[in-house]
Design a protein around this motif. Sequence first.
Motif, PDB file in Angstrom:
ATOM      1  N   ILE A 231       0.940  -1.343   0.035  1.00 21.28           N
ATOM      2  CA  ILE A 231      -0.016   0.145  -0.043  1.00 21.28           C
ATOM      3  C   ILE A 231       0.850   1.244   0.056  1.00 21.28           C
ATOM      4  CG2 ILE A 231      -1.792   1.063   1.194  1.00 21.28           C
ATOM      5  CD1 ILE A 231      -2.792  -1.463   2.270  1.00 21.28           C
ATOM      6  N   VAL A 232       0.937   1.975  -1.200  1.00 18.91           N
ATOM      7  CA  VAL A 232       1.907   3.084  -1.394  1.00 18.91           C
ATOM      8  C   VAL A 232       1.247   4.356  -1.718  1.00 18.91           C
ATOM      9  CG1 VAL A 232       3.716   3.659  -2.881  1.00 18.91           C
ATOM     10  CG2 VAL A 232       3.281   1.299  -2.383  1.00 18.91           C
ATOM     11  N   ASN A 233       1.915   5.534  -1.534  1.00 22.09           N
ATOM     12  CA  ASN A 233       1.349   6.742  -1.631  1.00 22.09           C
ATOM     13  C   ASN A 233       1.612   7.193  -3.304  1.00 22.09           C
ATOM     14  OD1 ASN A 233       0.655   9.443  -1.691  1.00 22.09           O
ATOM     15  ND2 ASN A 233       1.444   9.924   0.165  1.00 22.09           N
ATOM     16  N   GLY A 234       0.233   6.976  -3.845  1.00 20.32           N
ATOM     17  CA  GLY A 234       0.454   7.313  -5.325  1.00 20.32           C
ATOM     18  C   GLY A 234       0.297   8.545  -5.785  1.00 20.32           C
ATOM     19  N   LEU A 235       0.285   9.682  -4.711  1.00 20.71           N
ATOM     20  CA  LEU A 235       0.071  10.950  -5.098  1.00 20.71           C
ATOM     21  C   LEU A 235       1.566  11.623  -5.135  1.00 20.71           C
ATOM     22  CD1 LEU A 235      -2.382  12.330  -2.232  1.00 20.71           C
ATOM     23  CD2 LEU A 235      -2.704  11.851  -4.759  1.00 20.71           C
ATOM     24  N   VAL A 236       2.736  10.797  -4.955  1.00 24.20           N
ATOM     25  CA  VAL A 236       3.859  11.132  -4.926  1.00 24.20           C
ATOM     26  C   VAL A 236       4.468  10.751  -6.206  1.00 24.20           C
ATOM     27  CG1 VAL A 236       6.253  10.934  -3.772  1.00 24.20           C
ATOM     28  CG2 VAL A 236       4.382  10.823  -2.472  1.00 24.20           C
ATOM     29  N   ASP A 237       5.242  11.431  -6.799  1.00 23.82           N
ATOM     30  CA  ASP A 237       5.892  11.083  -8.179  1.00 23.82           C
ATOM     31  C   ASP A 237       6.767   9.774  -8.031  1.00 23.82           C
ATOM     32  OD1 ASP A 237       4.493  12.900  -9.535  1.00 23.82           O
ATOM     33  OD2 ASP A 237       5.992  14.420  -9.673  1.00 23.82           O
TER      34      ASP A 237
END
Length: 254
Positions: A231-237
Motif C-alpha cells: 500500500i503505497v502513496n500514489g500521489l507522490v511522483d
Amino acid sequence: MQKKKRILLKIGSNTLTKETDNISRGKIEDIASQIAKLKETYEFIIVSSGAIAVAKQFVKLESKQKDVFVKQALASIGQPHLIRIYQEIFREYGLLSSQCLLSYSDFEKDESKTNITNTIKVLVNNNYIPIINENDTVATDEIKFGDNDKLAALTASLLEVDLLIIATNTNGIYTKESIQNKVPKTIEEVINFDDLKNEIVNSKSSHGSGGMQSKIEAAEVAKKANIETWIVNGLVDNFICNAFDNKVPFTKIK
C-alpha cells in the motif's frame, strides 16, 4: 529469457485526480513513465477507477432517479474518456493498452474466470497493458462498496500475479496511536492480520468510495492466494520505483 514478474497496480480516483476535481494527466504520465522504465523486468495489469470523476469534469446530469443510477450514467459517459486519456499518454511512452470491464459476478462462474484469464494472457503476451474497471453501467458494487480494491484483489488472485500494489493517498497504513497524535507513522511490514485490523481507523477519500478498511480486505483476499500487497502513496511522483528502491515509507502485507 527470464520470465517477467507480474504486477497488478490498483489506482483509485483520489490518486488519479491528485485529490482535485479533475483527472490529472500528469499522474497518468507519471505511471506511464515508471511502467516504461520497468517493462523489461515486470509486466503490468492495471485496475483503475476514475470514470465517474472524468464525467463530472464536464457533465452535470439532471435526474429524479436514485443517486446510484446517476453515478452509473456518469460512469458510462466517463469510461471511454478515461481509457482515451490512458491510451493517448501511454502511447507517448511506447506502451500499448486495452480496456477490460468486469463485474463481480464474473468471478463466480468458472467459464467467465477462464475467459478473463485467457483474454488477459493474450493481451499481456502481446505487450498490451489491460486497464480494468468495474462495469459500473450494469453493476454497482464499486459505486457502493469500495473503489475497486476488492476487484483488484480478486483479479490479482485469478491471474496469479506476483505483487499487488494499491496506490492510495497515504504513506501506507498508519498506526492508530500515531493518527490520534496527529503524527502519522507508517506500519512498514504486516505479517499478522488480526494485529493490523486493530490499527485501522476508517476514513473515506474525497472521490473514492473505499478507505483503508477496503484496502485491508483486499490485502486479505490477496494473502489467501499467497500474493504480497504493497500500500503505497500514489500521489507522490515515481511512487512505484521509489517503493522498489525503499526510498519512501509504505506498507508491505506479506
